[in-house]
Design a protein around this motif. Structure first.
Motif, mmCIF file in Angstrom:
data_model
loop_
_atom_site.group_PDB
_atom_site.id
_atom_site.type_symbol
_atom_site.label_atom_id
_atom_site.label_comp_id
_atom_site.label_asym_id
_atom_site.label_seq_id
_atom_site.Cartn_x
_atom_site.Cartn_y
_atom_site.Cartn_z
ATOM 1 N N GLN A 190 -10.154 -12.138 20.611
ATOM 2 C CA GLN A 190 -9.757 -10.849 21.175
ATOM 3 C C GLN A 190 -9.558 -10.973 22.670
ATOM 4 O OE1 GLN A 190 -12.990 -8.386 20.081
ATOM 5 N NE2 GLN A 190 -11.991 -7.483 18.302
ATOM 6 N N SER A 191 -8.907 -9.973 23.205
ATOM 7 C CA SER A 191 -8.742 -9.971 24.663
ATOM 8 C C SER A 191 -10.023 -9.521 25.341
ATOM 9 C CB SER A 191 -7.600 -9.051 25.069
ATOM 10 O OG SER A 191 -7.897 -7.733 24.697
ATOM 11 N N LYS D 15 -11.798 -5.684 27.801
ATOM 12 C CA LYS D 15 -11.684 -5.598 26.341
ATOM 13 C C LYS D 15 -12.567 -4.522 25.733
ATOM 14 C CE LYS D 15 -14.935 -9.349 25.416
ATOM 15 N NZ LYS D 15 -15.142 -10.657 24.787
ATOM 16 N N LEU D 48 -5.952 -12.747 30.340
ATOM 17 C CA LEU D 48 -6.059 -11.517 29.546
ATOM 18 C C LEU D 48 -6.153 -10.275 30.444
ATOM 19 C CD1 LEU D 48 -8.411 -12.981 26.769
ATOM 20 C CD2 LEU D 48 -5.933 -12.685 26.684
ATOM 21 N N LEU D 70 -5.219 -19.239 27.581
ATOM 22 C CA LEU D 70 -5.604 -18.246 26.576
ATOM 23 C C LEU D 70 -6.549 -18.806 25.520
ATOM 24 C CD1 LEU D 70 -2.031 -16.771 26.048
ATOM 25 C CD2 LEU D 70 -3.892 -15.709 27.324
ATOM 26 N N ASP D 74 -1.619 -17.240 20.340
ATOM 27 C CA ASP D 74 -0.449 -16.376 20.462
ATOM 28 C C ASP D 74 -0.197 -16.012 21.930
ATOM 29 O OD1 ASP D 74 1.484 -14.371 20.313
ATOM 30 O OD2 ASP D 74 0.647 -13.525 18.480
ATOM 31 N N ARG D 76 1.588 -13.900 23.164
ATOM 32 C CA ARG D 76 1.687 -12.464 23.432
ATOM 33 C C ARG D 76 0.348 -11.849 23.824
ATOM 34 N NH1 ARG D 76 4.917 -11.467 17.914
ATOM 35 N NH2 ARG D 76 3.104 -12.741 17.348
ATOM 36 N N ASP D 77 -0.721 -12.615 23.689
ATOM 37 C CA ASP D 77 -2.024 -12.131 24.167
ATOM 38 C C ASP D 77 -2.084 -12.062 25.690
ATOM 39 O OD1 ASP D 77 -2.880 -12.108 21.543
ATOM 40 O OD2 ASP D 77 -3.963 -14.009 21.675
ATOM 41 N N THR D 87 -1.598 -21.534 25.379
ATOM 42 C CA THR D 87 -2.457 -21.212 24.239
ATOM 43 C C THR D 87 -3.312 -22.431 23.900
ATOM 44 O OG1 THR D 87 -0.430 -21.650 22.986
ATOM 45 C CG2 THR D 87 -1.141 -19.386 23.139
#
Lengths: 191, 191, 191, 191
Positions: A190-191, D15, D48, D70, D74, D76-77, D87
């Motif tokens: 998760q972020s 988060k 993030l 990351l 992904d 896109r995170d 990633t």
């Protein structure tokens, strides 16, 4: 099937001669190792010196199985009580693996490496700090949020013990409870 | 002290129903596991299905110790014959750890993951390929340089066996010889 | 937003003087680097010698950005054309990171390390092999299942190019297509 | 050649909606990012939310280059200001990589993940804590040994700053000094 419990013991190493491991930490670690082995748990550690060696010696004295997850590439780095020496070649990054392998974590004394491992354990593993063993183990309660959290929101909770027997007992109980559910995959990405 | 030999067995998983593991690979893996356990070696694998499960079952049938190094965070991913399930949370990157932990490697059949592990093993670990088990194990001799190297310069050498007994025996002999010296740290960080 | 494409170039290193990188591989790598930079892509590599250095030099010659993901702890290990030297301290395990960072992968020549990276790339990244550059790049088509798969079930597909321009063009097209969807998390943790 | 300085900024993520990042931390992070970019440094972070996003936004506002390392697979995170999204698929273990990549580290506010990163940075990287930003950044001086060490022996030293400008300046000076020498390989594999 039923697998033995894996308890990762984190604690101060003896790599720095000018910064010795407190004797009470070594005694406590050996006792923790012995008690874990008597209850059938497998002891996991970083496989090196100090608390890692003492807990391994204790576990062997009671016929237990000892796993050492090493930072380097050479199995001869492991202390003599390690049965299974797993070389990772990742340096200190192996701290994360040592903790990820655990069903529960017991912390005894502790320098910077131990503090690193505690931060890895906090969210995902039932964690017991054995107080009275010097180093970071005797400072965490004071510096933690509300005496038991390592984050303001309190998403997880540290546990404390005053004796090896209490630490081992608590680790077993926590590992059987709801804190032991694997949630890593969900949380970690998760972020 | 003398630690048990750690033999990592790499081989095809059964994750893809449309791509089953050859029956002879499963039989061979089970036999390899049994023979390793009988000789006191510890079996290490990726802990999942197919060859990993068969070699674990074989080792357990002979009272051996079985370690599974898992890609995920959940110990329940391990097959039922794994005694020690080490969760890594690294995905396929754990292949490298599975091999780095070894004193010797035995390859049985094999898909893409096994081929990945073979490339990790090549330079640093004594490696035996059990032929006649399908998958990449039956193709490596043909595609390797001079039938035994994975690089043109021939810095290391693959070994081949035709039966489980031969593979296990060869793994033990190689692990006791000069190929088994830890050279990773030196090699891994060079240009 | 739109990020630049990250293309990881894998290929033979020059670490072994007795096993030189073919001159045509170095020429091709430099051209690939130049073309990638001209199209606005970022070049990622292992940051060291041989193909890694040549592709970096090519990218710099066209004003591109070059990232090197290093095995060790010392940024001075990077070749002189690397802009961003990322030290990992993981040894060869960093090969997996080099590939995981990619939107697409181009392979040029190749020794054992390159073969390792190819196996990482196979399932998850659009991958183009530049033929005519020696080493493993000139052997994969022959040894792959049906000339394009690294597993019997054919879950993914390798692509081939005959010139740097074709390789760069193909990498861009594949990275924009359905093969480029991130599926790692799903695949990596399955059995 | 001369490479740009890589400064890793660690800090609290957003988060957890019930545990917001302090506004002064976000303002400070944005300012730190802007100042780093103005001085030609590359900003590295976990890519993030929260402090990671604010420092990235600041760096972009001044035309800087932003790298996000990351935890997942992904891209896109990554937050929208990250130029280069790497990633790793290692979950939180990527914290170690984020720090290992750095020439210097700046810490702003901070939850459990930030504390983890601080313990990684302590021994090997020049590290500046920006006080007045809440979270762990406002607690470290009080809990550290002698107000600046994370181990009893004092093998390394934390640095503190009161403003973004002071933090950025200090990071640059430390990165040019003796603390910046790569010693990881030596330290990481010792017992």
């Amino acid at each position: 099937m039923s697998r033995p419990l894996l308890v990762t013991v984190i604690g101060k190493s003896a790599k720095n001669p000018s910064d010795p491991v407190p004797p009470q930490a070594l005694r406590a670690a050996e006792e923790v190792g012995r008690l874990l082995a008597e209850r059938g748990a497998v002891v996991v550690s970083g496989g090196l010196s100090g608390v890692m060696e003492a807990v391994s010696r204790g576990a062997k004295s009671a016929g237990g199985l000892v796993i050492g997850i090493l930072p380097g590439f050479d199995k001869r780095d492991a202390n003599e009580y390690v049965d299974i020496a797993l070389t990772t070649g990742m340096g200190w990054m192996r701290n994360t693996l040592t903790v990820r392998a655990a069903d529960a974590v017991i912390m005894i004394s502790g320098g910077i490496g131990t503090l690193n491992e505690l931060t890895v354990a906090y969210e995902d593993k039932p964690t017991v700090i054995l107080e009275g063993t010097g180093g970071w183990s005797d400072r965490i309660r004071e510096i933690a949020y509300k005496g038991k959290h390592l984050d303001e929101a309190g998403i997880a909770e540290l546990h404390f013990a005053k004796t090896p027997a209490e630490a081992v007992d608590l680790a077993h109980r926590l590992a059987a409870g709801p804190e032991a559910r694997p949630q890593g995959a969900k949380r970690e990405f998760q972020s």
